[in-house]
Scaffold this motif. Structure first.
Motif, short mmCIF file in Angstrom:
data_model
loop_
_atom_site.label_atom_id
_atom_site.label_comp_id
_atom_site.label_asym_id
_atom_site.label_seq_id
_atom_site.Cartn_x
_atom_site.Cartn_y
_atom_site.Cartn_z
N GLY A 188 8.17 6.68 0.83
CA GLY A 188 7.22 6.32 1.88
C GLY A 188 6.47 5.06 1.50
O GLY A 188 6.55 4.59 0.35
N ILE A 189 5.74 4.52 2.44
CA ILE A 189 5.01 3.27 2.21
C ILE A 189 3.98 3.43 1.09
O ILE A 189 3.91 2.61 0.18
CB ILE A 189 4.31 2.79 3.49
N ASP A 190 3.20 4.48 1.15
CA ASP A 190 2.16 4.66 0.13
C ASP A 190 2.76 4.87 -1.25
O ASP A 190 2.28 4.30 -2.23
CB ASP A 190 1.23 5.82 0.51
N GLY A 191 3.80 5.68 -1.33
CA GLY A 191 4.45 5.92 -2.61
C GLY A 191 5.10 4.65 -3.16
O GLY A 191 4.98 4.35 -4.35
N ALA A 192 5.76 3.91 -2.29
CA ALA A 192 6.39 2.65 -2.71
C ALA A 192 5.33 1.65 -3.17
O ALA A 192 5.53 0.95 -4.17
CB ALA A 192 7.23 2.06 -1.58
#
Length: 106
Positions: free
Chosen positions: A8-12
């Motif tokens: 996901g965006i936050d994880g990436a």
């Protein structure tokens, strides 16, 4: 794209942030080690950079680190120094590409 799809965006974004901290440290270490002709330590730093770049999909940076690792293994100061100087530009290019990718997915 694969990292964003998996994390996901936050994880990436968190992974990229950790990657940049590590990259900044490795590039500084490489520069210092080459200035003091510590080729073995510089080779290890280049190898670490190669692996971390490959893990986040920065293939061009990983190839540049491979070339630098090879120059360090050969104790070729001229080639290693030239490659290290170009590395900063490549890191900057990757940072811009990652930022653009993240922004396009938000």
């Amino acid at each position: 794209d694969g990292l964003i799809a998996a994390a996901g965006i936050d994880g990436a974004t968190e992974i990229y942030d950790a990657f940049w901290r590590s990259t900044d440290s490795l590039v500084a270490d490489l520069t210092n080690r080459l200035q003091t002709l510590e080729f073995s330590a510089a080779k290890q730093a280049a190898h670490a950079l190669k692996g971390s770049a490959a893990n986040v999909g920065a293939q061009t940076l990983a190839r540049a680190a491979t070339d630098l690792e090879t120059a360090c293994a050969a104790e070729d100061q001229e080639a290693a120094s030239a490659l290290c100087a170009k590395l900063a530009d490549q890191v900057s290019d990757v940072q811009k590409a990652f930022a653009k990718l993240i922004e396009s997915r938000r």
